[in-house]
Enzyme design. Structure first.
Site, PDB file in Angstrom:
ATOM      1  N   ASP A  93     -46.741  -5.716 -11.608  1.00 38.07           N
ATOM      2  CA  ASP A  93     -47.313  -4.523 -10.977  1.00 38.07           C
ATOM      3  C   ASP A  93     -48.752  -4.844 -10.566  1.00 38.07           C
ATOM      4  O   ASP A  93     -49.576  -5.209 -11.396  1.00 38.07           O
ATOM      5  CB  ASP A  93     -47.276  -3.356 -11.962  1.00 38.07           C
ATOM      6  N   ASP A 144     -45.607  -2.267  -4.742  1.00 36.88           N
ATOM      7  CA  ASP A 144     -46.411  -3.259  -5.480  1.00 36.88           C
ATOM      8  C   ASP A 144     -45.802  -3.635  -6.822  1.00 36.88           C
ATOM      9  O   ASP A 144     -46.507  -4.099  -7.711  1.00 36.88           O
ATOM     10  CB  ASP A 144     -47.850  -2.749  -5.667  1.00 36.88           C
ATOM     11  N   GLU A 145     -44.497  -3.486  -6.961  1.00 35.31           N
ATOM     12  CA  GLU A 145     -43.903  -3.569  -8.291  1.00 35.31           C
ATOM     13  C   GLU A 145     -42.478  -4.133  -8.230  1.00 35.31           C
ATOM     14  O   GLU A 145     -41.721  -3.790  -7.328  1.00 35.31           O
ATOM     15  CB  GLU A 145     -43.834  -2.134  -8.815  1.00 35.31           C
TER      16      GLU A 145
HETATM   17  P1  TTP Z   1     -49.267   2.168  -8.690  1.00 27.65           P
HETATM   18  O1  TTP Z   1     -48.784   0.798  -9.051  1.00 27.65           O
HETATM   19  O2  TTP Z   1     -48.731   3.322  -9.455  1.00 27.65           O
HETATM   20  O3  TTP Z   1     -50.849   2.241  -8.840  1.00 27.65           O
HETATM   21  P2  TTP Z   1     -51.943   1.159  -8.517  1.00 27.65           P
HETATM   22  O4  TTP Z   1     -51.351  -0.158  -8.143  1.00 27.65           O
HETATM   23  O5  TTP Z   1     -52.893   1.728  -7.511  1.00 27.65           O
HETATM   24  O6  TTP Z   1     -52.741   1.031  -9.872  1.00 27.65           O
HETATM   25  P3  TTP Z   1     -52.244   0.376 -11.247  1.00 27.65           P
HETATM   26  O7  TTP Z   1     -50.861  -0.140 -11.014  1.00 27.65           O
HETATM   27  O8  TTP Z   1     -53.235  -0.708 -11.521  1.00 27.65           O
HETATM   28  O9  TTP Z   1     -52.308   1.479 -12.230  1.00 27.65           O
HETATM   29  O10 TTP Z   1     -48.999   2.446  -7.176  1.00 27.65           O
HETATM   30  C1  TTP Z   1     -49.077   1.443  -6.180  1.00 27.65           C
HETATM   31  C2  TTP Z   1     -49.658   2.005  -4.896  1.00 27.65           C
HETATM   32  O11 TTP Z   1     -48.873   3.103  -4.440  1.00 27.65           O
HETATM   33  C3  TTP Z   1     -51.051   2.554  -5.058  1.00 27.65           C
HETATM   34  O12 TTP Z   1     -52.055   1.551  -4.895  1.00 27.65           O
HETATM   35  C4  TTP Z   1     -51.122   3.603  -3.988  1.00 27.65           C
HETATM   36  C5  TTP Z   1     -49.702   4.105  -3.858  1.00 27.65           C
HETATM   37  N1  TTP Z   1     -49.567   5.396  -4.555  1.00 27.65           N
HETATM   38  C6  TTP Z   1     -49.750   6.565  -3.811  1.00 27.65           C
HETATM   39  O13 TTP Z   1     -49.970   6.518  -2.606  1.00 27.65           O
HETATM   40  N2  TTP Z   1     -49.673   7.773  -4.472  1.00 27.65           N
HETATM   41  C7  TTP Z   1     -49.429   7.869  -5.824  1.00 27.65           C
HETATM   42  O14 TTP Z   1     -49.382   8.980  -6.375  1.00 27.65           O
HETATM   43  C8  TTP Z   1     -49.235   6.649  -6.574  1.00 27.65           C
HETATM   44  C9  TTP Z   1     -48.971   6.705  -8.063  1.00 27.65           C
HETATM   45  C10 TTP Z   1     -49.319   5.454  -5.888  1.00 27.65           C
HETATM   46 MG    MG Z   2     -49.816  -1.013  -9.283  1.00 24.28          MG
END
Ligand code: TTP
Ligand code: MG
Length: 349
Positions: A9, A103-104
């Protein structure tokens, strides 16, 4: 029993791309999302998280919490480009990859030495993308995902069976896979808040309340999660289309668009190792009537040339004079794996 599983992730993904591309933003609280009056936060850098800013929070609230923040509307094209690069690296690391979001992903590392392979993956991502990922390594999906979240950002966490046994009892039930607010509420009414509570709970009672699902909940409480990493089924067809801001009569505009689509489709086929046998053109005229026409290629292709040429041929066969085009699309179907041997053509006699 599946092999070692990795969960990847990316850290603060959209915000991290912004910090990578704009050195002035590094080390700063960067908040990406809708900047209008009803906007919400997509994500924010870890610097901004220290102020309490979070994903899905109203932007107004984020501005109150972190007035000195750098607020950006986001540039989805750059995030998608980084995501494609990421998923390409993941597919090099394992043949069994299950993408979960932009991203995962989960990877099955059966047959590899998991920890060195996962460390290499982390280094490869950093080198190719200039971004950090957090990685969890375990023997099942739910614990691999839990692991990747434990030392964010830039985390690398291994949960082997001994560590799982240390961690599990104290976890809130909400941390278990698939337990949302509703199930959490049901469990709380039974006095079950932690995994240890769940392990001790009366099995009969659990069965009465949760039916067949009770067994699954108890398994999870013991770190048993048999779900395999399952790659998505290959697409049956892919297509691209666009609606013009103004209706089009100019052949050259349509041709340019078709060539663009052919390039995009070709790139997707190349990336997934597929070839297409059929090409389909779609037009929507200004009066909203649609026509689609297909043709079968002489041989399955992934290259931009034959796909674009087929699109042009189809376009040439459609009535255009005096008609305005509102939408144009190009698709490919009858997809086959590139490694599948082409059908042998045998001489007739
Ligand atoms: P996440 O992997 O949930 O968040 P992140 O990568 O920004 O942070 P981390 O994993 O370090 O906690 O989500 C990936 C991307 O998806 C995030 O950068 C932006 C998008 N996203 C949104 O647009 N709205 C949301 O509510 C979430 C959770 C994510
Ligand atoms: Mg993330």
């Amino acid at each position: 029993m599946s092999g070692p599983i990795v969960h990847v992730d990316m850290d603060a993904f959209f915000a991290a791309v912004e910090q990578r591309d704009n050195p002035a933003y590094r080390g700063q609280p960067v908040i990406v999302g809708g900047l209008g009056p009803r906007g919400v936060v997509s994500t924010c850098s870890y610097e901004a998280r220290r102020f309490g800013v979070r994903s899905a929070m109203p932007m107004r609230q984020a501005r109150r919490l972190c007035p000195q923040g750098i607020f950006l509307p986001g540039d989805f094209a750059r995030y998608v480009a980084a995501s494609r690069q990421l998923h390409a690296i993941l597919r090099q690391a394992s043949a069994v990859v299950e993408p979960l979001s932009i991203d995962e992903a989960f990877l099955d590392l059966t047959g590899q030495e998991a920890v060195p392979a996962a460390r290499k993956l982390k280094a490869d991502i950093r080198e190719a993308l200039g971004l950090t990922a957090s990685i969890g390594v375990s023997y099942c999906k739910f614990l691999a995902k839990l692991a990747s979240d434990m030392e964010k950002p830039d985390g690398f966490t291994v949960i082997d069976r001994a560590r799982a046994e240390q961690l599990l009892p104290a976890l809130p039930v909400r941390a278990l896979w698939g337990i949302g607010e509703k199930t959490e509420g049901h469990l709380a009414r039974l006095g079950i808040h932690t995994v240890a509570d769940l392990r001790r709970a009366d099995r009969l009672l659990l069965r009465q309340v949760f039916g067949k699902r009770a067994g699954e909940l108890i398994d999870l409480a013991y770190g048993i999660d048999p779900r395999p990493v399952s790659p998505p089924a290959p697409a049956k067809s892919i297509s691209e289309e666009t609606t013009f801001p103004q209706d089009v009569t100019d052949w050259a505009v349509l041709e340019a668009r078709l060539r663009e689509f052919a390039a995009g489709l070709s790139a997707q086929l190349e990336r997934t190792g597929m070839r297409a046998r059929t090409v389909t053109l779609k037009l929507r005229y200004a009066d909203f009537s649609d026509v689609t026409r297909s043709l079968t290629l002489a041989a399955p292709a992934a290259e931009v040339g034959p796909i674009g040429d087929a699109g042009m041929l189809l376009l040439a066969r459609l009535p255009l004079t005096g008609r305005k085009v509102r939408l144009i699309g190009l698709g490919v179907s009858k997809l086959t794996d590139r490694n599948e041997p082409a059908q042998l053509l045998l001489p007739f006699d």
